[in-house]
Design a protein around this motif. Structure first.
Motif, PDB file in Angstrom:
ATOM      1  N   LYS A  18       0.823  -1.206   0.000  1.00 38.95           N
ATOM      2  CA  LYS A  18       0.000   0.000   0.000  1.00 38.95           C
ATOM      3  C   LYS A  18       0.862   1.262   0.000  1.00 38.95           C
ATOM      4  CE  LYS A  18      -3.781  -0.769  -0.996  1.00 38.95           C
ATOM      5  NZ  LYS A  18      -3.902  -0.177  -2.303  1.00 38.95           N
ATOM      6  N   MET A  19       2.031   1.200   0.616  1.00 39.64           N
ATOM      7  CA  MET A  19       2.964   2.320   0.514  1.00 39.64           C
ATOM      8  C   MET A  19       3.334   2.568  -0.943  1.00 39.64           C
ATOM      9  SD  MET A  19       5.574   1.506   3.664  1.00 39.64           S
ATOM     10  CE  MET A  19       6.681   2.859   3.235  1.00 39.64           C
ATOM     11  N   ASP A  21       1.588   1.784  -3.611  1.00 40.91           N
ATOM     12  CA  ASP A  21       0.432   2.357  -4.295  1.00 40.91           C
ATOM     13  C   ASP A  21       0.315   3.851  -4.024  1.00 40.91           C
ATOM     14  OD1 ASP A  21      -0.383  -0.049  -5.407  1.00 40.91           O
ATOM     15  OD2 ASP A  21      -1.825  -0.508  -3.834  1.00 40.91           O
ATOM     16  N   GLN A  22       0.490   4.237  -2.782  1.00 46.00           N
ATOM     17  CA  GLN A  22       0.345   5.655  -2.422  1.00 46.00           C
ATOM     18  C   GLN A  22       1.431   6.516  -3.062  1.00 46.00           C
ATOM     19  OE1 GLN A  22      -0.980   6.056   2.041  1.00 46.00           O
ATOM     20  NE2 GLN A  22      -0.169   4.000   1.729  1.00 46.00           N
ATOM     21  N   ILE A  23       2.642   6.001  -3.127  1.00 49.18           N
ATOM     22  CA  ILE A  23       3.724   6.745  -3.774  1.00 49.18           C
ATOM     23  C   ILE A  23       3.425   6.929  -5.260  1.00 49.18           C
ATOM     24  CG2 ILE A  23       6.152   6.604  -4.482  1.00 49.18           C
ATOM     25  CD1 ILE A  23       6.655   5.207  -1.733  1.00 49.18           C
ATOM     26  N   SER A  24       2.985   5.858  -5.923  1.00 42.79           N
ATOM     27  CA  SER A  24       2.670   5.945  -7.352  1.00 42.79           C
ATOM     28  C   SER A  24       1.556   6.956  -7.608  1.00 42.79           C
ATOM     29  CB  SER A  24       2.276   4.567  -7.887  1.00 42.79           C
ATOM     30  OG  SER A  24       3.369   3.670  -7.839  1.00 42.79           O
ATOM     31  N   ASP A  25       0.528   6.938  -6.762  1.00 45.63           N
ATOM     32  CA  ASP A  25      -0.576   7.880  -6.954  1.00 45.63           C
ATOM     33  C   ASP A  25      -0.201   9.301  -6.541  1.00 45.63           C
ATOM     34  OD1 ASP A  25      -2.533   6.492  -8.275  1.00 45.63           O
ATOM     35  OD2 ASP A  25      -3.527   5.769  -6.472  1.00 45.63           O
ATOM     36  N   ALA A  26       0.699   9.448  -5.590  1.00 42.63           N
ATOM     37  CA  ALA A  26       1.165  10.791  -5.224  1.00 42.63           C
ATOM     38  C   ALA A  26       1.934  11.417  -6.392  1.00 42.63           C
ATOM     39  CB  ALA A  26       2.042  10.726  -3.981  1.00 42.63           C
ATOM     40  N   ILE A  27       2.705  10.616  -7.095  1.00 47.50           N
ATOM     41  CA  ILE A  27       3.426  11.105  -8.277  1.00 47.50           C
ATOM     42  C   ILE A  27       2.427  11.474  -9.377  1.00 47.50           C
ATOM     43  CG2 ILE A  27       5.019  10.424 -10.125  1.00 47.50           C
ATOM     44  CD1 ILE A  27       6.424   8.647  -7.962  1.00 47.50           C
ATOM     45  N   LEU A  28       1.432  10.621  -9.593  1.00 44.19           N
ATOM     46  CA  LEU A  28       0.376  10.921 -10.571  1.00 44.19           C
ATOM     47  C   LEU A  28      -0.308  12.240 -10.225  1.00 44.19           C
ATOM     48  CD1 LEU A  28      -1.657  10.257 -12.856  1.00 44.19           C
ATOM     49  CD2 LEU A  28      -2.919   8.888 -11.168  1.00 44.19           C
ATOM     50  N   ASP A  29      -0.714  12.411  -8.971  1.00 45.04           N
ATOM     51  CA  ASP A  29      -1.393  13.642  -8.549  1.00 45.04           C
ATOM     52  C   ASP A  29      -0.519  14.870  -8.784  1.00 45.04           C
ATOM     53  OD1 ASP A  29      -3.703  12.373  -7.830  1.00 45.04           O
ATOM     54  OD2 ASP A  29      -3.427  12.567  -5.664  1.00 45.04           O
ATOM     55  N   ALA A  30       0.776  14.743  -8.483  1.00 44.16           N
ATOM     56  CA  ALA A  30       1.693  15.876  -8.656  1.00 44.16           C
ATOM     57  C   ALA A  30       1.772  16.279 -10.128  1.00 44.16           C
ATOM     58  CB  ALA A  30       3.073  15.516  -8.121  1.00 44.16           C
ATOM     59  N   VAL A  68       8.636  13.807  -3.574  1.00 42.73           N
ATOM     60  CA  VAL A  68       7.282  13.256  -3.453  1.00 42.73           C
ATOM     61  C   VAL A  68       7.334  11.901  -2.751  1.00 42.73           C
ATOM     62  CG1 VAL A  68       5.279  12.371  -4.725  1.00 42.73           C
ATOM     63  CG2 VAL A  68       6.391  14.491  -5.462  1.00 42.73           C
ATOM     64  N   VAL A  69       8.300  11.081  -3.133  1.00 42.05           N
ATOM     65  CA  VAL A  69       8.458   9.755  -2.518  1.00 42.05           C
ATOM     66  C   VAL A  69       8.704   9.899  -1.022  1.00 42.05           C
ATOM     67  CG1 VAL A  69       9.897   7.681  -2.420  1.00 42.05           C
ATOM     68  CG2 VAL A  69       9.267   8.660  -4.641  1.00 42.05           C
ATOM     69  N   ARG A  70       9.642  10.742  -0.664  1.00 41.60           N
ATOM     70  CA  ARG A  70      10.008  10.900   0.759  1.00 41.60           C
ATOM     71  C   ARG A  70       8.839  11.474   1.570  1.00 41.60           C
ATOM     72  NH1 ARG A  70      15.294   9.855   1.188  1.00 41.60           N
ATOM     73  NH2 ARG A  70      16.635  10.213  -0.629  1.00 41.60           N
ATOM     74  N   ASP A  71       8.187  12.487   1.031  1.00 39.70           N
ATOM     75  CA  ASP A  71       7.071  13.097   1.762  1.00 39.70           C
ATOM     76  C   ASP A  71       5.955  12.082   1.999  1.00 39.70           C
ATOM     77  OD1 ASP A  71       8.394  15.503   1.864  1.00 39.70           O
ATOM     78  OD2 ASP A  71       7.244  16.438   0.230  1.00 39.70           O
ATOM     79  N   THR A  72       5.676  11.259   1.009  1.00 35.18           N
ATOM     80  CA  THR A  72       4.619  10.256   1.151  1.00 35.18           C
ATOM     81  C   THR A  72       4.971   9.247   2.228  1.00 35.18           C
ATOM     82  OG1 THR A  72       4.084  10.519  -1.203  1.00 35.18           O
ATOM     83  CG2 THR A  72       3.222   8.560  -0.082  1.00 35.18           C
ATOM     84  N   GLY A  77       4.074   7.462   8.086  1.00 32.19           N
ATOM     85  CA  GLY A  77       4.525   7.233   9.457  1.00 32.19           C
ATOM     86  C   GLY A  77       5.881   6.588   9.589  1.00 32.19           C
ATOM     87  N   TYR A  78       6.544   6.308   8.476  1.00 33.59           N
ATOM     88  CA  TYR A  78       7.894   5.743   8.539  1.00 33.59           C
ATOM     89  C   TYR A  78       8.900   6.889   8.575  1.00 33.59           C
ATOM     90  CZ  TYR A  78       6.135   1.059   7.778  1.00 33.59           C
ATOM     91  OH  TYR A  78       5.486  -0.135   7.927  1.00 33.59           O
ATOM     92  N   ASN A  79       9.115   7.392   9.790  1.00 32.93           N
ATOM     93  CA  ASN A  79       9.977   8.559   9.983  1.00 32.93           C
ATOM     94  C   ASN A  79      11.085   8.319  10.996  1.00 32.93           C
ATOM     95  OD1 ASN A  79       8.445   8.446  12.305  1.00 32.93           O
ATOM     96  ND2 ASN A  79       7.241  10.282  11.830  1.00 32.93           N
ATOM     97  N   ARG A  80      11.298   7.059  11.340  1.00 31.85           N
ATOM     98  CA  ARG A  80      12.366   6.724  12.282  1.00 31.85           C
ATOM     99  C   ARG A  80      13.012   5.423  11.834  1.00 31.85           C
ATOM    100  NH1 ARG A  80      10.124   6.870  18.309  1.00 31.85           N
ATOM    101  NH2 ARG A  80      12.358   6.918  18.740  1.00 31.85           N
ATOM    102  N   ALA A  81      14.315   5.363  11.893  1.00 34.64           N
ATOM    103  CA  ALA A  81      15.032   4.158  11.462  1.00 34.64           C
ATOM    104  C   ALA A  81      14.630   2.941  12.279  1.00 34.64           C
ATOM    105  CB  ALA A  81      16.537   4.392  11.564  1.00 34.64           C
TER     106      ALA A  81
END
Length: 393
Positions: A18-19, A21-30, A68-72, A77-81
């Protein structure tokens, strides 16, 4: 009396597929934000410490794809190693090429338009061949099968309690599953619920089970829906610390059953995310759902499946089928003709009717594309009821 069990699953936005999918659609939206005529077919691959974006694009837009990839990823919620993946520090690789001119030949000017271009909806040909399905039922307010409705609600609630801090120690990855008993075609109640959530290592299985039952399952599934002897499974392996792309590779388009009807009807195999609306894999699925939902809302059938099929570069579908499972309230052939009179399934007409050249797709990339009552989606409207009824006269 015929009874059976049916199960559907969902996943949270932190699941690696799902991550993607969201990245691909975030790029499409941009890209659509800058150029509504962008042609986009983008795939994302996620693995430990890396995101790979590849695809074919024709656009006037300039998009900072790594950003866009990083922001998504960070928004998910993946913001910590320590979570196994970090949007700020992961590697981002891109391989984007121009859309094939051979495909563009048929999309830019359909087979019909090459013979007669007087009808503007003949202009755009289907971006690919394939089969698309739409469905609606009156068994839930969402006009969706109950198992997938409940599975999505649980997954959305699991993300909500994490993001809002209602529960401490939950991490982004998670899966849900609901089994519903049916009797004579109608849902009776729930016989099994499965919820798995990624978590901090210091949480015990007993603590997680208590938190999930109290804060996720109970607010979503009413007690009267839980049948006697219902089985509740929370993190059944006992531990789910390592999750996301560090535990399982993520790939765009690998949750097509989650995206649609939870396995209740057939699926043509085409994924949605990362594709602009000239791709009938996406837009024709949306139009089929739109038509099905309006048919049920009009009281013309209790449930219905539509199938469409296309040839690449051809505007008009090569086939159209409806199946009401014997629940139709009017003659089936009359209903079929009324649907074709009311809805235009050519790609150009679909894009115009549903206003699909907008950046509305990232929001669909988790928790389902259909039956969404939390967001405003054009294919979920029931504004063609009167037209359908008139078409039957």
């Amino acid at each position: 009396m015929k009874t059976w069990l049916f199960t559907s699953e969902s996943v949270t936005e932190g699941h690696p597929d799902k991550m993607a999918d969201q990245i691909s659609d975030a790029i499409l939206d941009a890209m659509l934000t800058q150029d509504e005529n962008s042609r986009v077919a983008v795939e994302t691959l996620l693995a430990t410490g890396v995101a790979v974006v590849a695809g074919e694009v024709s656009t006037k837009a300039y998009v900072d794809i790594p950003r866009v990839v990083r922001d998504t990823i960070l928004e998910i919620g993946y913001n910590r190693a320590k979570f196994g993946f970090d949007g700020e520090t992961c590697a981002v690789l891109t391989s984007i090429d121009e859309q094939s001119p051979d495909i563009a030949l048929g999309v830019n000017k359909s087979l019909e338009a090459k013979k007669d271009d007087s009808d503007r909806y003949n202009t755009i040909g289907a971006g690919d061949q394939g089969m698309m399905f739409g469905y609606a039922t009156n068994e839930t307010p969402e006009m969706m099968p109950l198992p997938i409705v409940l599975a999505h609600r649980l997954a959305l609630r699991l993300a909500h309690v994490r993001k809002e801090g209602i529960v401490k120690g939950f991490r982004p990855d998670g899966k849900t599953q609901v089994t519903v008993k049916y009797s004579d075609g109608r849902p009776v109640g729930v016989t099994a619920v499965v919820v798995s959530t990624q978590h901090d290592p210091d949480l015990t299985r007993e603590e997680i089970e208590s938190l999930v039952v109290e804060n996720v399952i109970s607010p979503v599934i009413d007690d009267e829906l839980l049948l006697e002897g219902v089985e509740i499974f929370v993190n059944p392996t006992g531990r789910f610390v390592r999750g996301g792309p560090a535990a399982d590779t993520g790939l765009t388009g690998r949750k097509i059953i989650v995206d649609t009807y939870g396995g209740w009807i057939p699926h043509g195999g085409g994924a949605f995310s990362g594709k602009d609306p000239t791709k009938v894999d996406r837009s024709a699925h949306y139009m089929a759902r739109y038509a099905a939902k309006n048919i049920v809302a009009a009281g013309l059938a209790e449930k219905i499946t539509l199938q469409l099929a296309y040839a690449i570069g051809v505007a008009r579908p090569v086939s159209f089928m409806i199946d009401t499972y014997g629940t139709e309230k009017v003659d089936l052939e009359k209903l079929r003709k009324a649907v074709l009179k009311t809805f235009d399934f050519r790609p150009g007409a679909i894009i115009d009717k549903l206003d699909l050249r907008r950046p509305i797709y990232r929001q669909t990339a988790a928790y389902g594309h259909f039956g969404r009552m939390d967001i405003d989606l054009p294919w979920e409207k029931v504004d063609m009821v009167e037209q359908l009824k008139k078409a039957l006269d």
